[in-house]
Design an enzyme around this catalytic site. Sequence first.
Site, PDB file in Angstrom:
ATOM      1  N   LYS A 116     -32.283  18.562   8.671  1.00 41.75           N
ATOM      2  CA  LYS A 116     -31.840  17.324   9.305  1.00 41.75           C
ATOM      3  C   LYS A 116     -30.567  16.755   8.675  1.00 41.75           C
ATOM      4  O   LYS A 116     -29.736  16.162   9.369  1.00 41.75           O
ATOM      5  CB  LYS A 116     -32.962  16.276   9.254  1.00 41.75           C
ATOM      6  CG  LYS A 116     -34.084  16.535  10.260  1.00 41.75           C
ATOM      7  CD  LYS A 116     -35.118  15.425  10.212  1.00 41.75           C
ATOM      8  CE  LYS A 116     -36.082  15.506  11.389  1.00 41.75           C
ATOM      9  NZ  LYS A 116     -36.799  16.767  11.447  1.00 41.75           N
ATOM     10  N   GLU A 200     -32.664   7.037   6.168  1.00 46.79           N
ATOM     11  CA  GLU A 200     -31.887   6.687   7.362  1.00 46.79           C
ATOM     12  C   GLU A 200     -32.265   5.280   7.820  1.00 46.79           C
ATOM     13  O   GLU A 200     -33.390   4.823   7.596  1.00 46.79           O
ATOM     14  CB  GLU A 200     -32.190   7.716   8.461  1.00 46.79           C
ATOM     15  CG  GLU A 200     -31.282   7.690   9.662  1.00 46.79           C
ATOM     16  CD  GLU A 200     -31.598   8.852  10.587  1.00 46.79           C
ATOM     17  OE1 GLU A 200     -30.832   9.831  10.587  1.00 46.79           O
ATOM     18  OE2 GLU A 200     -32.622   8.796  11.304  1.00 46.79           O
ATOM     19  N   ARG A 299     -34.873  25.377  20.930  1.00 53.16           N
ATOM     20  CA  ARG A 299     -35.890  26.122  21.674  1.00 53.16           C
ATOM     21  C   ARG A 299     -36.120  25.427  23.002  1.00 53.16           C
ATOM     22  O   ARG A 299     -35.518  24.390  23.291  1.00 53.16           O
ATOM     23  CB  ARG A 299     -37.197  26.131  20.884  1.00 53.16           C
ATOM     24  CG  ARG A 299     -37.656  24.717  20.497  1.00 53.16           C
ATOM     25  CD  ARG A 299     -39.032  24.668  19.892  1.00 53.16           C
ATOM     26  NE  ARG A 299     -39.338  23.397  19.279  1.00 53.16           N
ATOM     27  CZ  ARG A 299     -39.700  22.296  19.919  1.00 53.16           C
ATOM     28  NH1 ARG A 299     -39.777  22.304  21.252  1.00 53.16           N
ATOM     29  NH2 ARG A 299     -39.983  21.173  19.275  1.00 53.16           N
TER      30      ARG A 299
END
Length: 451
Positions: A116, A200, A299
């Site tokens: 991430k 974050e 995906r």
Amino acid sequence: MIESLLVANRGEIARRIIRTAKRLGVRAIAVHSEADADLPFVLEADEAVCVGPANPAQSYRNTEAILAAAKSTGAQAIHPGYGFLSENADFARTVEASGLIWVGPGADAISAMGDKINARNLMAAAGVPVAPGTTEPAADLAAALAAATEIGYPVMVKAAAGGGGMGMGVAADEAALRTEYDKVRAFAERMFGDGSVLIERYFPRVRHVEVQILGLADGRVVALGERECSVQRRNQKLVEESPSPAVSPELRSRLLAAAVRAGEAVNYRNAGTVECLLVPRQRDDSASEEFFFLEMNTRLQVEHPVTELVYGLDLVEEQLRVAAGLAPTFDPEALTPRGHAIELRINAEDPKRFLPGPGAIKTWVEPTGEGVRVDSGYVEGNTVTPFYDSLMAKLIVSAPTRPEALERAKAAVANFHLSGPKNNLPFFTELLENEEFISGDYDTALIPRMR
């Protein structure tokens, strides 16, 4: 076109991939665990191979057994579905090194977006908005505390290698951060083998909106609209719809352009999803909303059917065409969405606390009718075991407008007859009568407010 395809997955997604493969004349090969031997996807495949016991590590994540099955059956390509090995870059590399076609993005793209923090940094460099946060892992609690002070509380504490809504915690102050940092780090080390933690900005009121992208064989990246995914429990989705009732034409233009830039930044090929947080500045002014990159799922997504119904496409077919080096079935310059689609995830879980409730299926009668589609992994007489995800089926409805889609969803839920395992159909009955959901002005805290 690919001639033979091994589906390295199970349940409804394996069944759904097999359905498209057989329609295209592609020989479909299933792999399954001992626990899944009598499920529909195994019986509907042209060939099936047992790859191990119920434990996923010994079956669906057993790379050696899956590659051996591909070799013994003469498979030309492997489609990983979602979950299990679908975002495992090492497996993708091994598949291609074995001379097989990998139906998915390149291993380098999977690796780049799997972390991430790395993904955030790549996206920021590509001009994709990212929320205030750390540009490197918070190596220890002191670093996390310093980052939170700079970012401003409340903060989200995330496992850098996490996904699927797992490995996250919210800290409103320093005391909470001390607890959440240790908790998330320990969880990340146990679940992902990587204890790296990202700090974050946390937004108390936010919507979860994602963009479907498709990297074509000729190198172009196209965006196939957005999906609203804000109906969640424990940070995991239960309902998705397209288009999002929160996204204005101006915002949609910015969202889709950012998603294309995200794909281009990692030379993306095949299907993927750019997930974003939508943060309203003012409750009734969608034009003033901001969005931030959350992550990229490298995906096919569980919720891909809503995009298929709005755009009139078969995304699995498009995946196979990209993997085979073929042009898409559609004109990328003339994509026209039509109508509205809503997906409800039918899980084997109780409708109040959403805890798993596996068991033998005594009754299974799917709804039918105009604009109703059911992608299911089970039939009457099967057993939902405790070894895998609780998803049993996806109920998808489409109609010319959102109000009409909501009415079709209500009727379809009422006509879905299911007994045996616990199931969340009663929750959807409640949701579809909820004024906040009906209005379209809802966020990720909708379910907690309902409970």
